[in-house]
Design a protein around this motif. Structure first.
Motif, short mmCIF file in Angstrom:
data_model
loop_
_atom_site.label_atom_id
_atom_site.label_comp_id
_atom_site.label_asym_id
_atom_site.label_seq_id
_atom_site.Cartn_x
_atom_site.Cartn_y
_atom_site.Cartn_z
N GLU A 74 0.58 -0.78 -0.13
CA GLU A 74 -0.54 0.36 0.44
C GLU A 74 0.98 1.33 0.58
O GLU A 74 0.51 2.37 -0.32
CB GLU A 74 -0.56 -0.21 1.30
CG GLU A 74 -2.37 -0.84 1.02
CD GLU A 74 -1.55 -2.46 1.43
OE1 GLU A 74 -2.35 -3.55 1.76
OE2 GLU A 74 -0.54 -2.88 1.91
N ALA A 96 -7.94 2.40 5.60
CA ALA A 96 -6.64 2.55 5.23
C ALA A 96 -6.35 3.63 5.48
O ALA A 96 -5.12 4.06 6.16
CB ALA A 96 -6.38 1.95 3.86
N LEU A 126 -1.55 6.65 5.84
CA LEU A 126 -2.16 4.80 5.66
C LEU A 126 -1.03 4.48 7.27
O LEU A 126 -0.52 4.06 7.93
CB LEU A 126 -1.10 4.03 4.63
CG LEU A 126 -0.69 2.71 4.43
CD1 LEU A 126 -2.63 2.32 4.04
CD2 LEU A 126 0.03 2.04 3.60
N THR A 169 -1.00 1.07 8.83
CA THR A 169 -0.50 -0.57 8.43
C THR A 169 -1.01 -1.67 8.54
O THR A 169 -0.59 -2.54 8.64
CB THR A 169 0.61 -0.32 8.53
OG1 THR A 169 1.39 -0.04 9.49
CG2 THR A 169 1.08 0.97 8.23
#
Length: 501
Positions: free
Chosen positions: A305, A373, A379, A381
């Motif tokens: 990501e 997310a 972000l 994780t």
């Protein structure tokens, strides 16, 4: 400029330099660029639009990287598929992504024969090693390539990564994120045009492609590709190909360093041993440093990501900060936060969050998971960690219970869902347990329905037909019942203790 602009520049300024070496076949930057343009032009002639996915079911080779760059040159989205997956898993990815274009190696014919209904949606198929082949297109100069204007947010690669829901999620990475990642790792590893990087891990994983292959090409270096990891082949390549950087997961280092031949290798050009996917034990790092005192050791941490790029532990901390994943990478912010998203002080454990230009656009066709997310530009994780007094990050647990088996990610819920499909099984739970070579492997605890009988081999045989080989539980224990708390949640910590008892 993006990564395609840099490739175009290198094809002009150092066209005769070798960009890829694979199985005795070498391509120069100019040859590679021309092949990628031809493949892009082929897909343009088929009417593909910007962002359309092109699925790859390919083992490691120079063809993989040519196809990857062709997708970018045409403004399409490269969609690498893990060829180790079972047929139902590949079917889901093809159907969910709605990929109508496929490049695959004929060695996977038997797998694809199981997907006849799904393949009806596919409009173009290029095979490696067959008629209507990829090779024919790469050598056909009749296709006319038209340059494409990209924006930094245009999606140009989709990596499917397993999620805690048991269904793979398509991570959409943009042209801007891909270029930022090339720049980030280029700076963090000091990549330059003289580097020759050995690839032994799968290119369908973002580490081999986005941490090494793309950044090295961006820097003007050479990628030396092996189809898969083999200790003898890896040592041959290290010694005979003037390798400057080697990447492996800790299990690979364990195998190599326990081979007596490793001590005899003459590696005058090697400057960097890198590792990731799991922590490297102190004794293993120490052994690397003792055998090769002039070679630096560097740990790499990130998720699909974030392209993947979050932190790195450099050589000067290699033995002093064992277990750490290091300091923040260039262009990147990392924090450890509490359940309210507030940054925690040094030493306190919380969720690791990352911000930077390398973050994904989101999950394909999954707005809910994307919003979970990415929050306020960060972000989340799913990893739990802490910072020490020197500002170095440590991962203390995996919030999502992910198992890393020799560098391959295994999510327990994926395996559990397959176990629940077995008619005789009442309930099941999967945890990671230690393994001397792979670091950890999945182990299943199974409760059978009344008056039912199954053997360990029965369970493994069923699993082998539905999930990838590396996800199959190494061991299976049959229990009367699973341990649960008052709310009914399975106590996986108790199962882990059961393993060590």
């Amino acid at each position: 400029m993006f990564i395609t602009g840099r490739l175009t520049e290198h094809a002009t300024t150092q066209g005769d330099k070798v960009i890829t070496s694979f199985a005795g076949r070498q391509l120069t930057y100019q040859q590679f660029y021309e092949q990628a343009k031809r493949l892009a032009a082929y897909y343009q002639s088929k009417g593909l639009k910007k962002g359309d996915p092109i699925a790859f079911l390919l083992p490691n080779s120079d063809y993989f990287l040519v196809a990857y760059y062709a997708a970018h040159l045409g403004g399409f989205a490269a969609l690498p598929i893990n060829h180790k997956l079972a047929a139902p898993e590949i079917q889901y990815i093809l159907e969910h992504s709605e990929a109508k274009h496929l490049i695959y190696d004929t060695r996977f014919d038997d797998t694809l024969k199981q997907l006849s209904d799904t393949l009806q949606q596919v409009e173009t198929v290029l095979k490696v090693g067959s008629e209507h082949s990829l090779e024919e297109v790469l050598n056909d100069s009749s296709f006319i390539y038209e340059s494409v204007d990209l924006t930094s947010k245009d999606v140009n690669v989709i990596f499917y990564t397993s999620g805690t829901t048991g269904r793979p999620k398509g991570v959409m990475l943009s042209a801007g994120a891909t270029e930022a990642t090339a720049q980030i790792w280029g700076e963090a590893m000091g990549l330059n045009h003289e580097d020759r990087v050995q690839i032994v891990t799968p290119l369908f994983h973002c580490a081999a492609s986005h941490v090494f292959s793309i950044p090295v090409i961006y820097a003007g270096g050479t990628i030396v590709i092996e189809e898969a990891f083999s200790p003898e082949a890896a040592m041959d390549t290290l010694e005979n190909e003037d390798i400057t950087i080697f990447f492996g997961v800790p299990a690979m280092y364990s195998i190599l360093l326990n081979n007596p031949r490793m001590k005899e290798l003459n590696l005058p050009k090697l400057r960097l041993f890198t590792y990731g996917a799991a922590p490297m034990p102190y004794e293993l790092v120490k052994k690397v440093k003792e055998l090769y005192p002039n070679v630096s050791v560097q740990n790499l941490y990130g998720q699909t990501e974030n392209s993947p790029a979050a932190t790195t532990l450099k050589d000067h901390f290699a033995l002093d900060k064992i277990g750490s994943v290091g300091e923040m990478l260039p262009k990147t912010e990392v924090q450890v936060v509490d359940e309210f998203g507030e940054s925690l002080p040094t030493g306190q454990v919380g969720e690791i969050v990352v911000k930077g230009p390398q973050l994904m656009n989101g999950y394909l066709k999954n707005e809910e998971a994307t919003n979970q997310a990415i929050q306020n530009g960060w972000l989340y994780t799913g990893d739990l960690g802490r910072f020490d007094e020197d500002g170095l990050l440590y991962i203390v647990d995996r919030k999502k219970d992910m198992i890393i088996r020799g560098g391959e990610n295994v999510y327990p819920v994926e395996v559990e869902e397959v176990l629940y499909q077995i008619p005789e099984v009442l309930e099941a739970a999967v945890v990671g347990v230690p393994h001397p070579v792979y670091g950890e492997v999945p182990k299943a605890y199974v409760v059978l329905k009344n008056d039912q009988h199954l053997t360990e081999e029965d369970v493994k045989t069923y699993c082998s037909k539905n999930i990838a080989k590396y996800k199959i539980p190494e061991e299976i224990d049959f229990l009367e019942e699973l341990p649960r708390n008052a709310s009914g949640k399975v106590l996986k910590n108790v199962l882990r203790e059961h393993q060590t008892a």
